[in-house]
Structures are given as structure tokens and as C-alpha cells.
Design a protein around this motif. Structure first.
Motif, PDB file in Angstrom:
ATOM      1  N   VAL A 199      37.101  40.400  39.842  1.00  0.00           N
ATOM      2  CA  VAL A 199      38.324  40.692  40.601  1.00  0.00           C
ATOM      3  C   VAL A 199      38.547  42.196  40.630  1.00  0.00           C
ATOM      4  CG1 VAL A 199      39.527  38.522  40.155  1.00  0.00           C
ATOM      5  CG2 VAL A 199      39.755  40.369  38.530  1.00  0.00           C
ATOM      6  N   GLU A 200      39.152  42.664  41.714  1.00  0.00           N
ATOM      7  CA  GLU A 200      39.485  44.086  41.779  1.00  0.00           C
ATOM      8  C   GLU A 200      40.581  44.352  40.755  1.00  0.00           C
ATOM      9  OE1 GLU A 200      40.386  42.482  45.329  1.00  0.00           O
ATOM     10  OE2 GLU A 200      38.322  41.967  44.766  1.00  0.00           O
ATOM     11  N   THR A 201      40.484  45.507  40.111  1.00  0.00           N
ATOM     12  CA  THR A 201      41.432  45.856  39.059  1.00  0.00           C
ATOM     13  C   THR A 201      42.876  45.837  39.573  1.00  0.00           C
ATOM     14  OG1 THR A 201      39.719  47.191  38.078  1.00  0.00           O
ATOM     15  CG2 THR A 201      41.942  47.583  37.297  1.00  0.00           C
ATOM     16  N   ALA A 257      44.038  42.431  39.557  1.00  0.00           N
ATOM     17  CA  ALA A 257      44.194  41.963  38.176  1.00  0.00           C
ATOM     18  C   ALA A 257      45.515  42.484  37.600  1.00  0.00           C
ATOM     19  CB  ALA A 257      43.012  42.405  37.320  1.00  0.00           C
ATOM     20  N   ILE A 258      45.852  43.737  37.912  1.00  0.00           N
ATOM     21  CA  ILE A 258      47.099  44.314  37.403  1.00  0.00           C
ATOM     22  C   ILE A 258      48.300  43.658  38.086  1.00  0.00           C
ATOM     23  CG2 ILE A 258      48.482  46.437  37.259  1.00  0.00           C
ATOM     24  CD1 ILE A 258      45.762  47.939  37.020  1.00  0.00           C
TER      25      ILE A 258
END
Lengths: 306, 306
Positions: free
Chosen positions: A193-195, A198-199
């Protein structure tokens, strides 16, 4: 010969952003397992679900019991009889329930003194008979009750709590059968997943846990949402977005998929207009040509002796 | 001419798994900002930090004030005087503190009636003067106090709570200066993460929020840890693992980097042996040839008028 009867509740895992981590036990359904121990046997396990015999290795209760037998060198014969009432394959923790009930019964029958976390571990391994991949969320809620957080899998560690505010739950259960749903559902999860996303999910998850503990309406609203895991499986519950929009309009606190679906779980409170929700559900499910059932429930305790 | 003096606390963001989401306000330091409004001016902003004049666009307090001026069509001249006591560039929310204090003062001086979330948004944008990338964690804690969760950035929404159990905090602050640390620290974060690691972090984050709210020792222990964000910046605080191991041995509840470091934050309780921690810190920091300071503190309120 020694017989013990236990029961476990239905459960909903994930709750939006809490994929593989959070689950809730509810009294939408409760089902029982009878374990009969025949001393002096050769360690044979027979499993009956209703009136149907099933191979123990392919059944979550059977597999969980066999793992315990092996580890503790138990040589008695076991007869496991399941009376399934949690609908199977619909995201309500049915396979986990059997595993959880089996472990709970084994612990009592053989006086093993397993800790909560050890029970969760065996039940999780037992559930792989159905899901392929071990995950502890449903089994932790089925065993411990309330809301559970899988804090760690190595070492296995779960915490369970029972919030003061309720919550009131509504399960919308469409009658769809997908073969090997749990396995396929897992394959739909992306491997990376792209960070940023995720954040974004971290924000939702933090809200979810805050909301679940305190009952804060806005935290539950933000938390019962997910941009990665629930989203990647949207084809398993294509009606979710319509449901969410409509239910929120009618005063739901939040709406999410129950486990890997196809069932939907809504958190309600005194602002929620349940009657109108029933009508809305009929109309939405009708447009997908699906029969369904709606069950109101509350949070409840875990495994117990009957 | 109208003068207002406000103060804001130091803050620690991230707390292990809560990267970009969670922060805590502590009374390790508190610093003040004086805003002087000179009516009939042309909207000029001067910023003084101590006795040094700084360009307002390059200062987080100046930038935040200018954004508000623009949006509200304020034409008075502003004089912002900062008395910095939070050490800068050491992960204690110094740049966010100036932005937060500025927004808090502007809201009062011009009676803007900004909501908490609007204040957080302006302060976040102001902080980009220092960090480049907007992030709301430190500024939310500096403004609202207690422990804050950034539940959403669009719309901006934060929730703040003040747990009953404490906590007791210990900050270990090494005197290391890294030029543009905050910017470089952001570049160390990977752009994608494997889903398994993201889920592993979800477990830690769920534990963190549970622990922060309830004080559950084990939840704090699991939660004050991270496998992605804190880990990817380990070169900014190469002593973290040694510290964590030693402090936990000496009865700390949990240990994490404070923001992007280099400071370290420990959560303590009655089981913690602070005296031995001081000795341990001396020995560890000595081996890295770093001078440092240790500050005991507690959770505290946010921005206030002085």
C-alpha cells in the motif's frame, strides 16, 4: 465418558479500518458445541455438524482439537457435535466460532489451564481449516467476548473490553453464497500500500479504537471506514456504499462490512431510525435482487459453558 | 494598539506507531508568544524570535498569522515576539508550538471565533514554513493539550483527551543539530509499505490508542513501537534500540522516538526506576559521544493566555 457443552456468539471482524486486528462479539446468533471424551481410545476425532459427518482436518473445530491433542499427548477419542446457528460464509464469524468453541471445551474437558491468549492461538490455528491464512480477530471475540484487539500475533496477545455505552448493532445479512469466500477475499487484499493511504488508514483506525472505547460518535463515524482493505473487496459487497450513505442519513453512527462480507454491520444509537432503515435495506437489496435478513443485536460475552 | 500574550507547551508526536496521527502535550517546556496589533497599518508582519528579526514567511508563527490575515482581510500591522524555550530541531514540537501560539493569539486578538479544528488547520499550514509538508499532530497537541488524535485531515478533525492515569513522561534530549532535520526526516519514510507490515503496525497502533486511553500497561508497551515509520528513521536516533531495551529493563512502560527525534520519550509508572535510568542514559549517550538532558514531565493543557 465425559460430555461438555459450550456456546459461542457470532462476531464481526475488521470494523472498517481494523482489518485483521479488531472484532466484536454480538448476540445476533449464539451456537453450541458438545464435546464428548471417550477415555481409553486411540485419539480418534469425529466431527458432526448437525447430522452430517465431516473430516476433522477440514473442520475448524476438529483441527483445533487435534492440534491440542497432539501438543498435550491426549489419547482419548473425541466426538465433537456442532449445532450451527451462525450462518456460514456470510462474514459473521461462523468458522471461527466452531474453532473457538472447540478450544474452550477442550481446555475445560482436559483441565489444561490455557490462558486466554493460548486459547486464541489454538482457535486461530484451527480456523485455518477454513480460511487458509491464520487470523485471530473473530476467534478472539468469540472466546473473550466484547470488543477485542489483537495486539500482537508473536507472541499472541489480545485484549478485550466491554464499553459502557453499548453499542447497539444492526446486521444486514444477504443470502449470497460464495464458494471459498474467505480464501478469495484474502487474495483481494493488495500486497503493498502507498504510505499516504496507510497513514490515512492509521487516522481512521485511531478514531475507531477511540470511538469503540469511549463511544464518541464522530470517532466511530470516522473509524468505521477504510480506504484499503474493506475497499479492495468491494466486489464482495457492492451495495456497501449505498447502504452506508442511506444508513448514515437515517442516523446510523457508522457502517462497515462485517468481516469479509457479504454482511453489513451498522452501529446505531438513539438518533438512529431503525424502521426506515429496514425499508431502505429492502429497497437497496431489492435492486441487487438479493434476499436478506436484518438482525438487531448488542455486544455480548464470549465462550461459556451451557 | 492591542497586546496579547499566550503560551503553549512542548509536544511529542508519533509515539511509535501513531505516525502523523497522535501527539501528546507535556510540561517539559512551555514558551510564550506576544502578539501586538497596530491598527491602521498596511498588514505588515514583523517577527522577532528573542532579539533576532526573522522573515515572517520563513517562520511558522509568521506564516500562520499571514494566512489568517489574508483569509479574514485583516489590514492591521502585526508584531509577533517569540520567547523560545522549547529546544528547536530536537523533536519536541518547537516549530509547531510557534504556529499554534500564533493562531491562538490571532483568534483572540481579532475575535475570529475559530473552532479548535480551524485553529489546528491554520497552525498546520503555518508549520509548513519549517517542515515543508503539512502535518497536524504537534500543532493539535500544542493547541488542545492532552493527547490528540488527528482523525481526519479533510475535513480537518482532531479529538483531544486527558487520561486519568497520568502518564508520567521522561524526555531524553541529546544536543544534536541536524540542518533541515524535519524535511530530511520526511524523505526517509518509504513511499510504499508491504501490507503485512502495515497490518502489523495496525496492531501496534490499536494497542497504542487503547493504552493511551485506558493506561493499560501492556497496550502501551506494544503500542509505543513501530515497524515502519520510526524504524525507517533510525539513523536519526541510532541509540533508540539500546535505550528502549535498557529503559524497559528498568521498568519503563514503553519507549519511543519523540517526533522525528533525536529526542526519546519514555512512559513511566510506579514500577520505573528513574534514578537508574539517568545512569543508563549517561552511559548510552556517552558511548555515542553526545551531551544530553533528561526532563521529567507530565501531560498538560494546550494553548492559554498568560
Amino acid at each position: 465418558m465425559n460430555t461438555i457443552k459450550v456456546s459461542v456468539p457470532s462476531t464481526s471482524a475488521n470494523l472498517g479500518s481494523g482489518f485483521d486486528v479488531v472484532a466484536i462479539a454480538h448476540d445476533a446468533y449464539r451456537e453450541s458445541l458438545v464435546l464428548t471424551v471417550i477415555d481409553g481410545g486411540r485419539g480418534e476425532i469425529t466431527v458432526e455438524s448437525g447430522s452430517r459427518k465431516v473430516a476433522f482436518q477440514k473442520n475448524t473445530a476438529g483441527l483445533a482439537a487435534s492440534l491440542i491433542m497432539e501438543e498435550y499427548g491426549i489419547s482419548a477419542d473425541l466426538r465433537i457435535s456442532l449445532t450451527k446457528s451462525i450462518p456460514t460464509g456470510l462474514g459473521l464469524g461462523s468458522s471461527g466460532a466452531s474453532a473457538a468453541a472447540s478450544v474452550y471445551a477442550m481446555n475445560l474437558a482436559f483441565d489444561l489451564g490455557l490462558s486466554d491468549n493460548e486459547m486464541v492461538r489454538y482457535a486461530m490455528l484451527g480456523e485455518t481449516a477454513s480460511s487458509g491464512t491464520p487470523h485471530a480477530d473473530n476467534v478472539s471475540a468469540a472466546l473473550l467476548g466484547g470488543i477485542t484487539i489483537v495486539r500482537s500475533t508473536d507472541p499472541m496477545d489480545c485484549v478485550s473490553f466491554r464499553p459502557e455505552y453499548g453499542p447497539n448493532l444492526l446486521t444486514v445479512i444477504p443470502y449470497v453464497r460464495l464458494k471459498n469466500k474467505t480464501r478469495s477475499a484474502r487474495e483481494m487484499i493488495p500486497t503493498t500500500v502507498e504510505t499516504d493511504r496507510a497513514i490515512d488508514n492509521s487516522r481512521r483506525l485511531s478514531s475507531l479504537i477511540h470511538g469503540l472505547i469511549t463511544g464518541d460518535r464522530k470517532s466511530l463515524y470516522f473509524g468505521l471506514n477504510d480506504a484499503i482493505y474493506e475497499r479492495s473487496r468491494i466486489s464482495l459487497y457492492p451495495y456497501l456504499d449505498m447502504f452506508r450513505e442511506k444508513m448514515l442519513e437515517l442516523g446510523a453512527v457508522g457502517v462497515c462490512a462485517s468481516g469479509a462480507g457479504p454482511s453489513i454491520l451498522a452501529f446505531l444509537d438513539e438518533q438512529s431510525d431503525i424502521r426506515s432503515m429496514e425499508k431502505a435495506a429492502s429497497s437497496i437489496m431489492g435492486s441487487f435482487k438479493l434476499r436478506f435478513r436484518m438482525v438487531s443485536s448488542g455486544i455480548c460475552g464470549g465462550a461459556r459453558v451451557e
